[in-house]
Design a protein around this motif. Structure first.
Motif, PDB file in Angstrom:
ATOM      1  N   ASP A  44      -7.056   0.857   0.204  1.00  0.00           N
ATOM      2  CA  ASP A  44      -5.731   1.462   0.069  1.00  0.00           C
ATOM      3  C   ASP A  44      -4.835   0.568  -0.791  1.00  0.00           C
ATOM      4  O   ASP A  44      -4.095   1.036  -1.657  1.00  0.00           O
ATOM      5  CB  ASP A  44      -5.133   1.662   1.472  1.00  0.00           C
ATOM      6  N   THR A  89      -6.125   7.284  -5.251  1.00  0.00           N
ATOM      7  CA  THR A  89      -6.449   8.042  -4.044  1.00  0.00           C
ATOM      8  C   THR A  89      -7.520   9.086  -4.352  1.00  0.00           C
ATOM      9  O   THR A  89      -8.472   9.273  -3.591  1.00  0.00           O
ATOM     10  CB  THR A  89      -5.158   8.717  -3.516  1.00  0.00           C
ATOM     11  N   ASN A 131      -2.551   3.823  -8.479  1.00  0.00           N
ATOM     12  CA  ASN A 131      -1.606   4.956  -8.405  1.00  0.00           C
ATOM     13  C   ASN A 131      -0.311   4.672  -9.165  1.00  0.00           C
ATOM     14  O   ASN A 131       0.128   5.462  -9.983  1.00  0.00           O
ATOM     15  CB  ASN A 131      -1.237   5.254  -6.932  1.00  0.00           C
ATOM     16  N   SER A 149       0.832  -1.218   0.000  1.00  0.00           N
ATOM     17  CA  SER A 149       0.000   0.000   0.000  1.00  0.00           C
ATOM     18  C   SER A 149       0.852   1.247   0.000  1.00  0.00           C
ATOM     19  O   SER A 149       0.483   2.254   0.598  1.00  0.00           O
ATOM     20  CB  SER A 149      -0.882   0.086   1.246  1.00  0.00           C
ATOM     21  N   SER A 150       1.987   1.168  -0.640  1.00  0.00           N
ATOM     22  CA  SER A 150       2.857   2.338  -0.633  1.00  0.00           C
ATOM     23  C   SER A 150       3.492   2.557  -2.001  1.00  0.00           C
ATOM     24  O   SER A 150       4.258   1.736  -2.487  1.00  0.00           O
ATOM     25  CB  SER A 150       3.951   2.150   0.421  1.00  0.00           C
ATOM     26  N   SER A 151       3.157   3.695  -2.614  1.00  0.00           N
ATOM     27  CA  SER A 151       3.756   4.018  -3.913  1.00  0.00           C
ATOM     28  C   SER A 151       5.272   4.134  -3.766  1.00  0.00           C
ATOM     29  O   SER A 151       6.022   3.700  -4.629  1.00  0.00           O
ATOM     30  CB  SER A 151       3.231   5.351  -4.439  1.00  0.00           C
ATOM     31  N   MET A 155      -1.612  10.323  -7.964  1.00  0.00           N
ATOM     32  CA  MET A 155      -2.379   9.374  -7.136  1.00  0.00           C
ATOM     33  C   MET A 155      -3.822   9.315  -7.619  1.00  0.00           C
ATOM     34  O   MET A 155      -4.722   9.874  -6.984  1.00  0.00           O
ATOM     35  CB  MET A 155      -2.387   9.831  -5.674  1.00  0.00           C
ATOM     36  N   GLY A 186      -2.277   4.873   3.875  1.00  0.00           N
ATOM     37  CA  GLY A 186      -3.264   5.589   4.682  1.00  0.00           C
ATOM     38  C   GLY A 186      -3.300   7.102   4.614  1.00  0.00           C
ATOM     39  O   GLY A 186      -4.247   7.712   5.098  1.00  0.00           O
ATOM     40  N   ARG A 192      -6.111   0.944  -4.396  1.00  0.00           N
ATOM     41  CA  ARG A 192      -5.875   2.228  -5.055  1.00  0.00           C
ATOM     42  C   ARG A 192      -4.391   2.481  -5.285  1.00  0.00           C
ATOM     43  O   ARG A 192      -4.009   3.172  -6.227  1.00  0.00           O
ATOM     44  CB  ARG A 192      -6.527   3.376  -4.283  1.00  0.00           C
ATOM     45  N   THR A 193      -3.545   1.888  -4.416  1.00  0.00           N
ATOM     46  CA  THR A 193      -2.107   2.069  -4.632  1.00  0.00           C
ATOM     47  C   THR A 193      -1.682   1.388  -5.942  1.00  0.00           C
ATOM     48  O   THR A 193      -0.814   1.891  -6.653  1.00  0.00           O
ATOM     49  CB  THR A 193      -1.304   1.532  -3.422  1.00  0.00           C
ATOM     50  N   THR A 227      -0.306  14.110  -1.263  1.00  0.00           N
ATOM     51  CA  THR A 227      -0.386  12.833  -0.550  1.00  0.00           C
ATOM     52  C   THR A 227       0.940  12.091  -0.647  1.00  0.00           C
ATOM     53  O   THR A 227       1.423  11.844  -1.750  1.00  0.00           O
ATOM     54  CB  THR A 227      -1.499  11.948  -1.143  1.00  0.00           C
ATOM     55  N   ALA A 228       1.510  11.757   0.501  1.00  0.00           N
ATOM     56  CA  ALA A 228       2.763  11.006   0.463  1.00  0.00           C
ATOM     57  C   ALA A 228       2.453   9.563   0.067  1.00  0.00           C
ATOM     58  O   ALA A 228       1.375   9.061   0.378  1.00  0.00           O
ATOM     59  CB  ALA A 228       3.409  11.036   1.837  1.00  0.00           C
ATOM     60  N   GLY A 229       3.385   8.944  -0.646  1.00  0.00           N
ATOM     61  CA  GLY A 229       3.132   7.578  -1.122  1.00  0.00           C
ATOM     62  C   GLY A 229       3.336   6.531  -0.052  1.00  0.00           C
ATOM     63  O   GLY A 229       4.100   5.585  -0.219  1.00  0.00           O
ATOM     64  N   VAL A 230       2.680   6.693   1.055  1.00  0.00           N
ATOM     65  CA  VAL A 230       2.764   5.705   2.141  1.00  0.00           C
ATOM     66  C   VAL A 230       1.339   5.313   2.543  1.00  0.00           C
ATOM     67  O   VAL A 230       0.394   6.029   2.222  1.00  0.00           O
ATOM     68  CB  VAL A 230       3.549   6.258   3.359  1.00  0.00           C
TER      69      VAL A 230
HETATM   70  N1  ASP Z   1      -1.239   4.368  -0.061  1.00  0.00           N
HETATM   71  C1  ASP Z   1      -1.299   5.312  -1.144  1.00  0.00           C
HETATM   72  C2  ASP Z   1      -0.012   5.289  -1.922  1.00  0.00           C
HETATM   73  O1  ASP Z   1       1.036   5.095  -1.392  1.00  0.00           O
HETATM   74  C3  ASP Z   1      -1.603   6.693  -0.701  1.00  0.00           C
HETATM   75  C4  ASP Z   1      -2.979   6.721  -0.066  1.00  0.00           C
HETATM   76  O2  ASP Z   1      -3.953   6.791  -0.822  1.00  0.00           O
HETATM   77  O3  ASP Z   1      -3.089   6.656   1.151  1.00  0.00           O
HETATM   78  O4  ASP Z   1      -0.027   5.454  -3.114  1.00  0.00           O
END
Ligand code: ASP
Length: 424
Positions: free
Chosen positions: A383, A309, A390, A270-272, A306, A352, A386-387, A347-350
């Protein structure tokens, strides 16, 4: 509960909250239930958590957008490629959010749940103003006041100005740049700390919702969940595969085979950000995209592009507006498209963070943030999905730009079949 991961804890809280609510629903009029459980315990847990999230929204948005805009320095260096990739990244995000808003209005996820009775915050969605006033209203005459009032668009504009200024001044303000980057890291750390409270907050809000509404709260949540998944699939199949076939002239099946390992990393982490190494490797080795392009576009995409997201944020906005019985105006929709596209940059790629940034979109159109906790319990799986969208978006936009710039080199044929790549 100690050994469980945060995700499992949030999920367990969701289930416990639903069970508590369903058990208490038949006796919700009881004085003890109403006074001590609904209006004290559940409210305290739920609203306390939401206040902690609200605490972080303004500084997080400011720091992350300033850092994002300061990175435009690299975009300038890349000239035409930079402009092209930015246009694709932002353009596809705007399409994604529009799609989510449209689909949201078809499936109406929030109809049938009435939250205004449950949440006490005031709901006042901004009235539609003349367009020129909307534009003028984005320019803060006093940035401190904008932050104090939580006026997101004004904060965004100020952050972008600061970021661009930092990038123009370069080394002369390297201490400020470093300072903002560190402040941004601090904000992300605070998000992590606040998220430790999520199991309690989710329990409080879900228990309160289900005690008040009973089973009828189930269908809207399910509709929201499926709505996000449907919009993610449509965006991937129509927007992205369309671009892949029409502009990059690439076979979508072949694309998936060559990019599958990165998709799996995106899904499981779940982290870009976590996908940057595998994504870079795939772009260069499997697709033959030149290093000069991919080493810039992939990390940039993981930070600012994203679409998945944005889709969640669009559907969530419709869900929450409907749940509060608020009719969104055309002006509100345009604001959501605009703010969510910018939220995607911030939005940071982490895992949540998208859900916290949803706070920025909701604040901008005057919707209460409490709705966030309602969907938090089911956000983990969304999440992951969607990642994947992304990062797949980053790869497809990269492929398009590389193709149109003739920056793809012939790669060796492998088990995936021949590659339709041009050599330089
Ligand atoms: N988890 C997503 C990502 O890293 C960001 C998010 O939507 O919380 O791309």
């Amino acid at each position: 509960m100690k050994k469980l991961s945060l995700t499992s804890k949030i999920f367990v809280s969701l289930v416990l909250g639903i069970i508590t609510g369903l058990v208490l629903h038949p006796i919700k009029g009881n004085v003890f239930v109403e006074t001590y459980l609904i209006n004290f315990l559940f409210s305290f847990l739920g609203s306390g958590f939401m206040r902690a999230i609200r605490m972080i929204v303004v500084p997080l948005v400011f720091c992350s957008l300033t850092v994002g805009a300061a990175g435009v320095e690299d975009v300038r260096k890349l000239g035409r490629v930079g402009v092209k990739i930015l246009a694709f990244y932002l353009g596809t995000t705007a399409v994604a959010i529009t799609l989510a808003l449209g689909l949201g209005n078809i499936i109406n996820p929030g109809k049938g749940i009435i939250l205004s009775d449950i949440v006490t915050s005031k709901v006042s969605v901004g009235e539609s103003k003349p367009f020129v006033d909307i534009l003028l209203g984005m320019i803060p005459v006093n940035p401190i006041e904008a932050m104090a009032k939580g006026d997101m668009l004004q904060i965004i504009v100020f952050a972008i100005f600061c970021g661009v200024g930092i990038s123009l001044l370069g080394d002369r303000v390297k201490t400020i740049k470093k300072g903002i980057e560190e402040a941004n890291n601090l904000m992300l750390k605070l998000v992590e700390l606040i998220m430790k409270l999520a199991p309690y907050g989710v329990y409080g809000l879900i228990a309160k919702t289900f005690t008040t509404l009973g089973y009828s709260a189930m269908v809207p949540l399910l509709k929201y969940f499926l709505g996000v998944i449907a919009a993610l699939i449509i965006h991937y199949l129509v927007t992205y595969q369309g671009l892949l076939v029409l502009i990059a002239r690439y076979n979508p099946i072949k694309f998936v085979k060559k990019y599958a390992s990165t998709m799996v990393v995106a899904f499981s982490t779940s982290s870009s950000n976590a996908t940057i190494p595998t994504s870079l490797k795939a772009m260069q080795e499997n697709f033959g995209v030149s290093k000069s392009i991919s080493s810039f576009t992939i990390p940039l995409g993981s930070t600012i592009n994203m679409d998945g997201t944005a889709i969640m944020q669009g559907m969530a906005t419709v869900f929450i507006a409907q749940a509060y019985g608020v009719e969104l105006t055309m002006g509100n929709y345009i604001t959501v498209i605009f703010t969510a596209t910018l939220a995607s940059i911030g939005t940071a790629g982490v895992p949540g963070v998208g859900l916290i940034m949803l706070g920025m979109v909701l604040t901008e159109i005057g919707l209460p943030l409490d709705g966030i906790a309602l969907i938090m319990g089911i956000d983990r799986l969304l999440d992951m999905l969607r990642t994947v969208v992304n990062v797949t978006g980053d790869a497809i936009c990269t492929l398009i730009v590389a193709k149109t710039e003739s920056e793809i080199i012939e790669v060796e044929e492998d088990s995936f079949g021949s590659v339709e790549a041009e050599s330089l």
